[in-house]
Scaffold this motif. Structure first.
Motif, PDB file in Angstrom:
ATOM      1  N   VAL A  16       4.966  -5.000   2.052  1.00  0.00           N
ATOM      2  CA  VAL A  16       5.106  -5.043   3.605  1.00  0.00           C
ATOM      3  C   VAL A  16       3.961  -6.180   3.825  1.00  0.00           C
ATOM      4  N   ILE A  17       4.730  -7.147   4.668  1.00  0.00           N
ATOM      5  CA  ILE A  17       3.768  -8.216   5.078  1.00  0.00           C
ATOM      6  C   ILE A  17       3.606  -7.994   6.594  1.00  0.00           C
ATOM      7  N   ALA A  18       2.165  -8.125   7.073  1.00  0.00           N
ATOM      8  CA  ALA A  18       1.788  -7.782   8.329  1.00  0.00           C
ATOM      9  C   ALA A  18       1.217  -8.971   8.723  1.00  0.00           C
ATOM     10  N   ASP A  19       1.032  -8.984  10.134  1.00  0.00           N
ATOM     11  CA  ASP A  19       0.415 -10.019  10.759  1.00  0.00           C
ATOM     12  C   ASP A  19      -0.935 -10.316  10.426  1.00  0.00           C
ATOM     13  N   ARG A  20      -1.531 -11.402  10.506  1.00  0.00           N
ATOM     14  CA  ARG A  20      -3.101 -11.687  10.377  1.00  0.00           C
ATOM     15  C   ARG A  20      -3.217 -11.925   8.670  1.00  0.00           C
ATOM     16  N   GLY A  21      -2.243 -12.224   8.008  1.00  0.00           N
ATOM     17  CA  GLY A  21      -2.103 -12.411   6.506  1.00  0.00           C
ATOM     18  C   GLY A  21      -2.409 -11.216   5.706  1.00  0.00           C
ATOM     19  N   TRP A  22      -2.280  -9.981   5.943  1.00  0.00           N
ATOM     20  CA  TRP A  22      -2.313  -8.952   5.368  1.00  0.00           C
ATOM     21  C   TRP A  22      -0.789  -8.630   4.581  1.00  0.00           C
ATOM     22  N   VAL A  23      -0.987  -8.329   3.324  1.00  0.00           N
ATOM     23  CA  VAL A  23       0.372  -8.203   2.377  1.00  0.00           C
ATOM     24  C   VAL A  23      -0.319  -6.991   1.299  1.00  0.00           C
ATOM     25  N   TYR A  24       0.775  -5.899   1.727  1.00  0.00           N
ATOM     26  CA  TYR A  24       0.419  -4.803   0.768  1.00  0.00           C
ATOM     27  C   TYR A  24       1.978  -4.375   0.002  1.00  0.00           C
ATOM     28  N   VAL A  25       1.664  -3.598  -1.047  1.00  0.00           N
ATOM     29  CA  VAL A  25       2.606  -3.118  -1.746  1.00  0.00           C
ATOM     30  C   VAL A  25       2.201  -1.554  -2.047  1.00  0.00           C
ATOM     31  N   GLY A  26       3.303  -0.789  -1.852  1.00  0.00           N
ATOM     32  CA  GLY A  26       3.177   0.723  -2.267  1.00  0.00           C
ATOM     33  C   GLY A  26       4.567   1.289  -1.504  1.00  0.00           C
ATOM     34  N   ASN A  27       4.424   2.523  -1.193  1.00  0.00           N
ATOM     35  CA  ASN A  27       5.401   3.640  -1.083  1.00  0.00           C
ATOM     36  C   ASN A  27       5.659   3.410   0.754  1.00  0.00           C
ATOM     37  N   ALA A  28       6.240   2.709   1.107  1.00  0.00           N
ATOM     38  CA  ALA A  28       6.218   2.532   2.582  1.00  0.00           C
ATOM     39  C   ALA A  28       7.478   3.652   3.253  1.00  0.00           C
ATOM     40  N   THR A  29       7.078   4.045   4.343  1.00  0.00           N
ATOM     41  CA  THR A  29       7.923   5.106   5.058  1.00  0.00           C
ATOM     42  C   THR A  29       7.719   4.530   6.402  1.00  0.00           C
ATOM     43  N   GLU A  30       9.027   4.513   6.959  1.00  0.00           N
ATOM     44  CA  GLU A  30       8.891   4.138   8.728  1.00  0.00           C
ATOM     45  C   GLU A  30       9.055   5.293   9.446  1.00  0.00           C
ATOM     46  N   CYS A  31       8.110   5.301  10.367  1.00  0.00           N
ATOM     47  CA  CYS A  31       8.291   6.222  11.609  1.00  0.00           C
ATOM     48  C   CYS A  31       8.134   5.798  12.603  1.00  0.00           C
ATOM     49  N   SER A  32       9.274   5.574  13.599  1.00  0.00           N
ATOM     50  CA  SER A  32       9.505   5.034  14.736  1.00  0.00           C
ATOM     51  C   SER A  32       8.517   3.766  14.877  1.00  0.00           C
ATOM     52  N   ASP A  33       7.375   4.029  15.521  1.00  0.00           N
ATOM     53  CA  ASP A  33       6.512   2.802  15.888  1.00  0.00           C
ATOM     54  C   ASP A  33       5.563   2.441  14.799  1.00  0.00           C
ATOM     55  N   ARG A  34       5.543   2.929  13.334  1.00  0.00           N
ATOM     56  CA  ARG A  34       4.576   2.445  12.571  1.00  0.00           C
ATOM     57  C   ARG A  34       5.234   2.861  11.190  1.00  0.00           C
ATOM     58  N   VAL A  35       4.590   1.862  10.039  1.00  0.00           N
ATOM     59  CA  VAL A  35       4.950   2.226   8.823  1.00  0.00           C
ATOM     60  C   VAL A  35       3.619   2.634   8.151  1.00  0.00           C
ATOM     61  N   THR A  36       3.867   3.736   7.278  1.00  0.00           N
ATOM     62  CA  THR A  36       2.780   4.280   6.502  1.00  0.00           C
ATOM     63  C   THR A  36       2.910   4.110   5.147  1.00  0.00           C
ATOM     64  N   ILE A  37       1.908   3.549   4.445  1.00  0.00           N
ATOM     65  CA  ILE A  37       2.028   2.905   3.030  1.00  0.00           C
ATOM     66  C   ILE A  37       1.094   3.873   2.210  1.00  0.00           C
ATOM     67  N   THR A  38       1.630   4.442   1.394  1.00  0.00           N
ATOM     68  CA  THR A  38       0.846   5.706   0.557  1.00  0.00           C
ATOM     69  C   THR A  38       0.861   4.770  -0.892  1.00  0.00           C
ATOM     70  N   SER A  39      -0.285   5.094  -1.663  1.00  0.00           N
ATOM     71  CA  SER A  39      -0.535   4.318  -2.850  1.00  0.00           C
ATOM     72  C   SER A  39      -0.702   2.958  -2.801  1.00  0.00           C
ATOM     73  N   ALA A  40      -1.107   2.635  -1.495  1.00  0.00           N
ATOM     74  CA  ALA A  40      -0.947   1.205  -1.257  1.00  0.00           C
ATOM     75  C   ALA A  40      -1.988   0.137  -2.043  1.00  0.00           C
ATOM     76  N   ARG A  41      -1.940  -0.978  -2.255  1.00  0.00           N
ATOM     77  CA  ARG A  41      -2.474  -1.791  -2.684  1.00  0.00           C
ATOM     78  C   ARG A  41      -2.283  -3.294  -1.999  1.00  0.00           C
ATOM     79  N   SER A  42      -3.528  -3.834  -1.904  1.00  0.00           N
ATOM     80  CA  SER A  42      -3.389  -5.161  -1.192  1.00  0.00           C
ATOM     81  C   SER A  42      -3.138  -6.372  -2.089  1.00  0.00           C
TER      82      SER A  42
END
Length: 89
Positions: A16-42
């Protein structure tokens, strides 16, 4: 309250590439207005010759730098892109 999607069409792990330079990898689940990333690593440093696409295709290299961070919630307005990972992380 918005419903969570029951299955993830992107695969088991996503980058998941987010603004301000943040890049995460993990189990992403989309829920209307947000993405939740579990077991996330930057992803602090790709350590690849071909960038994020190579990481998604082949997984981390010996020089990839990952920082475990648990669960991250990113507002959809801050999501730049999501890349499905083909390999096991």
């Amino acid at each position: 309250m918005a419903k969570k999607k029951s299955s993830n069409p992107l695969g088991p792990q996503q980058i998941v590439i987010a603004d301000r330079g943040w890049v995460y990898v993990g189990n992403a689940t989309e829920c209307s207005d947000r993405v939740t990333i579990t077991s996330a690593r930057s992803i602090r440093y790709c350590g690849t010759a071909r960038g994020l696409g190579e990481l998604a295709e082949s997984g981390p290299t010996a020089t990839t730098k990952l920082d475990p961070i648990g669960t991250v919630v990113v507002p959809m307005r801050a999501v730049i892109g999501i890349i499905a990972c083909k390999s096991a992380w």
